[in-house]
Design a protein around this motif. Sequence first.
Motif, mmCIF file in Angstrom:
data_model
loop_
_atom_site.group_PDB
_atom_site.id
_atom_site.type_symbol
_atom_site.label_atom_id
_atom_site.label_comp_id
_atom_site.label_asym_id
_atom_site.label_seq_id
_atom_site.Cartn_x
_atom_site.Cartn_y
_atom_site.Cartn_z
ATOM 1 N N PRO A 91 37.583 46.635 34.828
ATOM 2 C CA PRO A 91 37.934 45.778 34.015
ATOM 3 C C PRO A 91 39.222 45.206 34.278
ATOM 4 O O PRO A 91 40.106 45.965 35.077
ATOM 5 C CB PRO A 91 38.008 46.520 32.598
ATOM 6 C CG PRO A 91 38.112 48.111 32.980
ATOM 7 C CD PRO A 91 37.502 48.269 34.433
ATOM 8 N N THR A 92 39.536 43.890 33.901
ATOM 9 C CA THR A 92 40.679 43.480 34.101
ATOM 10 C C THR A 92 42.022 43.566 33.037
ATOM 11 O O THR A 92 43.017 43.119 33.584
ATOM 12 C CB THR A 92 40.551 41.875 34.427
ATOM 13 O OG1 THR A 92 39.929 41.395 33.215
ATOM 14 C CG2 THR A 92 39.501 41.518 35.498
ATOM 15 N N ALA A 93 41.545 44.249 32.196
ATOM 16 C CA ALA A 93 42.678 44.522 30.982
ATOM 17 C C ALA A 93 42.370 45.919 30.359
ATOM 18 O O ALA A 93 41.395 46.188 30.355
ATOM 19 C CB ALA A 93 42.669 43.248 30.159
ATOM 20 N N ASN A 94 43.466 46.201 29.818
ATOM 21 C CA ASN A 94 43.315 47.600 29.068
ATOM 22 C C ASN A 94 42.554 47.269 27.488
ATOM 23 O O ASN A 94 42.892 48.431 27.048
ATOM 24 C CB ASN A 94 44.491 48.187 29.015
ATOM 25 C CG ASN A 94 45.873 47.442 28.102
ATOM 26 O OD1 ASN A 94 45.233 46.354 27.688
ATOM 27 N ND2 ASN A 94 46.931 47.955 28.207
ATOM 28 N N ASP A 95 42.282 46.216 27.005
ATOM 29 C CA ASP A 95 41.351 46.198 26.054
ATOM 30 C C ASP A 95 39.903 45.787 26.388
ATOM 31 O O ASP A 95 39.287 45.376 25.137
ATOM 32 C CB ASP A 95 42.191 45.019 25.074
ATOM 33 C CG ASP A 95 42.011 43.631 25.729
ATOM 34 O OD1 ASP A 95 41.581 43.509 26.764
ATOM 35 O OD2 ASP A 95 42.438 42.612 25.028
ATOM 36 N N TRP A 96 39.561 46.240 27.294
ATOM 37 C CA TRP A 96 38.181 45.974 27.642
ATOM 38 C C TRP A 96 37.240 46.850 26.664
ATOM 39 O O TRP A 96 36.275 46.262 26.267
ATOM 40 C CB TRP A 96 37.965 46.495 29.051
ATOM 41 C CG TRP A 96 36.434 46.708 29.403
ATOM 42 C CD1 TRP A 96 35.496 45.692 29.660
ATOM 43 C CD2 TRP A 96 35.813 47.473 30.152
ATOM 44 N NE1 TRP A 96 34.442 46.052 30.080
ATOM 45 C CE2 TRP A 96 34.400 47.212 30.463
ATOM 46 C CE3 TRP A 96 36.353 49.150 30.476
ATOM 47 C CZ2 TRP A 96 33.639 48.329 30.752
ATOM 48 C CZ3 TRP A 96 35.347 50.095 30.770
ATOM 49 C CH2 TRP A 96 33.998 49.709 31.011
#
Length: 304
Positions: A91-96
């Motif tokens: 994933p590209t972000a920690n809120d995936w």
Amino acid sequence: MALCSVVIRCHNEEKHIGKLLDCIMQQSIRDVEIVVVDSGSTDRTVAIAQQYPIRLVHIQPGEFTFGRALNRGIVAASGQYILIASAHVYPTANDWVEKMLAPFAADSRVALTFGRQIGNHLTKYSEHQIFRKWFPPEPHWYLQDHPFCNNANACIRRDVWEQLPYDEQLTGLEDLDWAKKALQKGYLLAYVPEAPIVHIHEETPQRILNRYRREAIAYKRIFPEAHFSLRDFLYLFPTNVISDWYHAWQEGVFWSNWKEIVIFRLMQFWGTYQGYRQRGEVSEMLKRRFYYPNKLKNQFSREI
């Protein structure tokens, strides 16, 4: 019971699985269980995975299908929601996880969500074009009434899976088959472009052909009325090459990609054509060719 279990199917993914697991550990939602389903890795995949708090499930290579590996992983999982990821994505972000779960809370009819996919510097140009077409950067998640989805980045409700386990006989597209059945039961699907992953395919031409061939075999089984003729091949192969060449020229990357574009599109559409020509059941030897590289394929050939 965890809120969410991430189920990861893997085979010889030592180059990528560590990055995926690092990203999962950094997610904004902490109540996440990780289940790794390994189908006979011979590299450091399992050793790397065991450095993280995971639950490890083994499946013998001779038993592997995409649906069977998922079913085994979900049986071992405890989450209310099952987030499915390929071992060669991240994933590209920690809120995936948070973004992938949001549609379930918004609408109880949602049985499946799937997120956007993008490539990186290793991705072949034509696959970049496929990602752009299949996974557009829409501004918000939305409901859809058709079965397109992809289990490289998808999440399902466990209680729906208990009614609809994955088909273990399909050579691919178990996600599309599951989504079709869920829609028939009155559930909905949600596309979540705000939850992108980077999907890394490092495939030889033969493996590209195998991927599209096995998916065509599965698609024909899921949608018996579908067809793909030699005329379709002769039309789609050159038109997609020309389209890719045009966009590559516009982006200033034509000369570094022109040959790779021809090879990728040839393997894509010739594999699809071969898959549609397949008659009868798929032999065990052919399945091994679909799923595993030459070293393991030769081993299974001796066993069969």
